[in-house]
Design an enzyme around this catalytic site. Structure first.
Site, PDB file in Angstrom:
ATOM      1  N   LYS A  90      -5.190  -9.792  -6.375  1.00 44.17           N
ATOM      2  CA  LYS A  90      -6.441 -10.006  -5.638  1.00 44.17           C
ATOM      3  C   LYS A  90      -7.490  -8.975  -6.034  1.00 44.17           C
ATOM      4  O   LYS A  90      -7.156  -7.832  -6.363  1.00 44.17           O
ATOM      5  CB  LYS A  90      -6.120 -10.021  -4.135  1.00 44.17           C
ATOM      6  CG  LYS A  90      -6.803  -9.021  -3.279  1.00 44.17           C
ATOM      7  CD  LYS A  90      -6.342  -9.102  -1.847  1.00 44.17           C
ATOM      8  CE  LYS A  90      -6.397  -7.697  -1.246  1.00 44.17           C
ATOM      9  NZ  LYS A  90      -7.308  -7.470  -0.187  1.00 44.17           N
ATOM     10  N   LYS A 114     -10.860  -3.268  -3.605  1.00 45.36           N
ATOM     11  CA  LYS A 114     -11.685  -2.055  -3.696  1.00 45.36           C
ATOM     12  C   LYS A 114     -10.943  -0.946  -4.420  1.00 45.36           C
ATOM     13  O   LYS A 114     -11.543  -0.098  -5.074  1.00 45.36           O
ATOM     14  CB  LYS A 114     -12.006  -1.541  -2.298  1.00 45.36           C
ATOM     15  CG  LYS A 114     -12.783  -2.469  -1.422  1.00 45.36           C
ATOM     16  CD  LYS A 114     -13.163  -1.713  -0.154  1.00 45.36           C
ATOM     17  CE  LYS A 114     -13.666  -2.623   0.925  1.00 45.36           C
ATOM     18  NZ  LYS A 114     -12.724  -2.747   2.047  1.00 45.36           N
ATOM     19  N   LYS A 169       0.812  -1.224   0.000  1.00 45.59           N
ATOM     20  CA  LYS A 169       0.000   0.000   0.000  1.00 45.59           C
ATOM     21  C   LYS A 169       0.843   1.270   0.000  1.00 45.59           C
ATOM     22  O   LYS A 169       0.429   2.280  -0.557  1.00 45.59           O
ATOM     23  CB  LYS A 169      -0.989  -0.001   1.172  1.00 45.59           C
ATOM     24  CG  LYS A 169      -2.066  -1.066   0.993  1.00 45.59           C
ATOM     25  CD  LYS A 169      -3.347  -0.758   1.717  1.00 45.59           C
ATOM     26  CE  LYS A 169      -4.413  -1.753   1.274  1.00 45.59           C
ATOM     27  NZ  LYS A 169      -5.670  -1.652   1.944  1.00 45.59           N
TER      28      LYS A 169
HETATM   29  N1  AQP Z   1     -10.097 -10.555  -2.920  1.00 43.66           N
HETATM   30  C1  AQP Z   1     -10.482 -11.020  -1.735  1.00 43.66           C
HETATM   31  N2  AQP Z   1     -10.801 -12.333  -1.590  1.00 43.66           N
HETATM   32  C2  AQP Z   1     -11.202 -12.829  -0.391  1.00 43.66           C
HETATM   33  N3  AQP Z   1     -11.320 -12.063   0.720  1.00 43.66           N
HETATM   34  C3  AQP Z   1     -11.026 -10.752   0.607  1.00 43.66           C
HETATM   35  N4  AQP Z   1     -11.045  -9.738   1.490  1.00 43.66           N
HETATM   36  C4  AQP Z   1     -10.666  -8.590   0.867  1.00 43.66           C
HETATM   37  N5  AQP Z   1     -10.381  -8.834  -0.414  1.00 43.66           N
HETATM   38  C5  AQP Z   1     -10.595 -10.157  -0.615  1.00 43.66           C
HETATM   39  C6  AQP Z   1     -11.447  -9.891   2.878  1.00 43.66           C
HETATM   40  O1  AQP Z   1     -12.491  -8.966   3.139  1.00 43.66           O
HETATM   41  C7  AQP Z   1     -12.403  -8.541   4.504  1.00 43.66           C
HETATM   42  C8  AQP Z   1     -12.510  -7.059   4.553  1.00 43.66           C
HETATM   43  O2  AQP Z   1     -11.427  -6.469   3.873  1.00 43.66           O
HETATM   44  P1  AQP Z   1     -11.098  -4.948   4.115  1.00 43.66           P
HETATM   45  O3  AQP Z   1     -12.094  -4.104   3.482  1.00 43.66           O
HETATM   46  O4  AQP Z   1     -10.977  -4.679   5.550  1.00 43.66           O
HETATM   47  O5  AQP Z   1      -9.657  -4.713   3.563  1.00 43.66           O
HETATM   48  P2  AQP Z   1      -8.866  -5.238   2.358  1.00 43.66           P
HETATM   49  O6  AQP Z   1      -8.441  -6.630   2.599  1.00 43.66           O
HETATM   50  O7  AQP Z   1      -7.774  -4.268   2.209  1.00 43.66           O
HETATM   51  O8  AQP Z   1      -9.899  -5.176   1.147  1.00 43.66           O
HETATM   52  P3  AQP Z   1      -9.631  -4.715  -0.312  1.00 43.66           P
HETATM   53  O9  AQP Z   1     -10.890  -4.868  -1.016  1.00 43.66           O
HETATM   54  O10 AQP Z   1      -8.472  -5.383  -0.896  1.00 43.66           O
HETATM   55  O11 AQP Z   1      -9.340  -3.183  -0.168  1.00 43.66           O
HETATM   56  P4  AQP Z   1      -8.088  -2.368  -0.694  1.00 43.66           P
HETATM   57  O12 AQP Z   1      -8.229  -2.264  -2.152  1.00 43.66           O
HETATM   58  O13 AQP Z   1      -8.270  -1.053   0.018  1.00 43.66           O
HETATM   59  O14 AQP Z   1      -6.882  -3.111  -0.254  1.00 43.66           O
HETATM   60  C9  AQP Z   1     -11.090  -9.080   5.054  1.00 43.66           C
HETATM   61  O15 AQP Z   1     -11.367 -10.235   5.838  1.00 43.66           O
HETATM   62  C10 AQP Z   1     -10.328  -9.471   3.829  1.00 43.66           C
HETATM   63  O16 AQP Z   1      -9.450 -10.557   4.070  1.00 43.66           O
END
Ligand code: AQP
Length: 350
Positions: free
Chosen positions: A211, A214, A119
């Site tokens: 992966k 968001k 990040k």
């Molecule tokens: N691609 C994924 N597959 C399975 N699980 C996922 N999680 C996130 N992406 C995937 C799980 O969703 C929960 C909440 O995630 P979060 O919003 O707290 O943070 P994150 O993991 O940073 O989600 P993103 O979508 O990937 O956001 P950005 O783009 O900001 O990094 C967690 O349990 C996570 O494991």
């Protein structure tokens, strides 16, 4: 028997674009765990602001996205009476306990965190201290409730290991005081991550090695929970694949990340295993599999999206759920914090 009764804690950041990865990797499992565990689900708004405001969208977006994640929890089937649903910033113990844990965690441990490296990117000097400290805040989230189990996607595994390291080091560093204050031989539990099922790592629809996220600039990389049926169908139609038909055995998915991902999504949405899906679709072309996948996704997600829209039309109700949950969460977390004050030696009101 452990002195820590089973309790689940998990969180989702209100950073917008809630997607199928968040849904299958986390929210669906949150719902399932309610039947067997005492559960606490948190919208982690303090985590959301660790990246620049241009990413989380500023105050208005944060408020809206907090309500949207809450609506997604409720629409997916989380019962806010049975489980505790709240937003992190309403319970000040999360911040206070983070400070104590900052003094327990070691710089070397945080320097190894992959998510920070990803990040922060090349401009590390310009990353916030909050982004660096993200996993310590996460440890405080979990341990404030003595949570024994945390359902998360694969990407959070390393952070969960850090939570375990912090709990173990706190228990060791303060062992004498923990015993003297009547807390036995361990103040915090050593939390177990729950990373199970066929969709613990849902990948981008544009690149099967990245992966689903968001923050991916391409909306075609993910299925958003609020996408309509046409958009879902179009996104799957355009999803990257290879020219081969689907294999009949799991072995045949090796070295085929995009095929593996789509089969995993199908399995996650239908509650089946990937090998079971391959038994049905082995030999099928993507031109046949993709529409079946899109139909299944619409069937599963449309009711959730509809219920989210209905709930979001009444923000007063959502805020009421969060306030009620925060009151119940605060009662548990304050008690934990008083114990931490005893153990560390902070004089406090009794
Ligand atoms: N691609 C994924 N597959 C399975 N699980 C996922 N999680 C996130 N992406 C995937 C799980 O969703 C929960 C909440 O995630 P979060 O919003 O707290 O943070 P994150 O993991 O940073 O989600 P993103 O979508 O990937 O956001 P950005 O783009 O900001 O990094 C967690 O349990 C996570 O494991």
């Amino acid at each position: 028997m452990s002195k820590f009764p089973p309790r689940v804690f998990s969180g989702v950041q209100p950073t917008g674009n809630l997607h199928l990865g968040n849904y299958l990797g986390a929210i669906v499992r949150f719902v399932e765990m309610q039947s067997t565990h005492d559960c606490i689900y948190c919208v982690v708004d303090m985590h959301a602001i660790t990246v620049p405001a241009s990413v989380w969208g500023g105050p208005k977006a944060l408020r809206q996205n907090t309500r949207e994640v809450t609506a997604a929890f409720l629409a997916a089937g989380i019962d806010p009476v049975k489980s505790i649903v709240f937003n992190q910033s309403q319970v000040s113990v999360h911040g206070e306990l983070t400070w104590v844990f900052n003094c327990v965690a070691r710089l070397g441990w945080l320097n190894r965190m992959i998510q920070f490296k990803e990040k922060a990117g090349k401009d590390r000097e310009n990353a916030s201290i909050g982004l660096y400290d993200y996993p310590v805040l996460m440890a405080a989230d979990i341990l404030a409730y003595f949570a024994t189990h945390v359902p998360v996607g694969e990407d959070q595994k390393q952070h969960l290991e850090l939570t375990r390291d912090i709990a173990i080091k706190f228990n060791n560093d303060f062992a004498e005081s923990i015993a003297e204050n009547g807390y036995g031989d361990a103040f915090f539990p050593v939390t177990e991550p729950l990373i199970t099922g066929p969709a613990t790592r849902v990948m981008s629809l544009r690149d099967g090695t990245k992966k689903m996220s968001k923050s991916d600039p391409s909306d075609y990389s993910r299925i958003n929970l609020t996408d309509d049926a046409d958009t879902i169908a179009q996104k799957f139609r355009k999803a990257k694949t290879d020219p081969e038909p689907l294999p009949s055995e799991m072995e045949g998915l090796k070295q085929r990340p995009e095929a593996d991902n789509l089969v995993g999504i199908y399995a996650g949405l239908s509650g089946r295993s990937k090998s079971d899906v391959l038994r049905e679709y082995g030999g099928a072309q993507f031109s046949a599999f993709k529409p079946a996948l899109a139909d299944l996704a619409v069937e599963m997600l449309a009711p959730v999206a509809g219920e989210m829209r209905r709930l979001l039309a009444d923000p007063g109700y959502i805020d009421g759920v969060l306030n009620d949950g925060a009151g119940r969460a605060r009662a548990i977390a304050e008690k934990t914090m008083d114990g931490v004050r005893d153990v560390v030696g902070f004089v406090h009101k009794t």
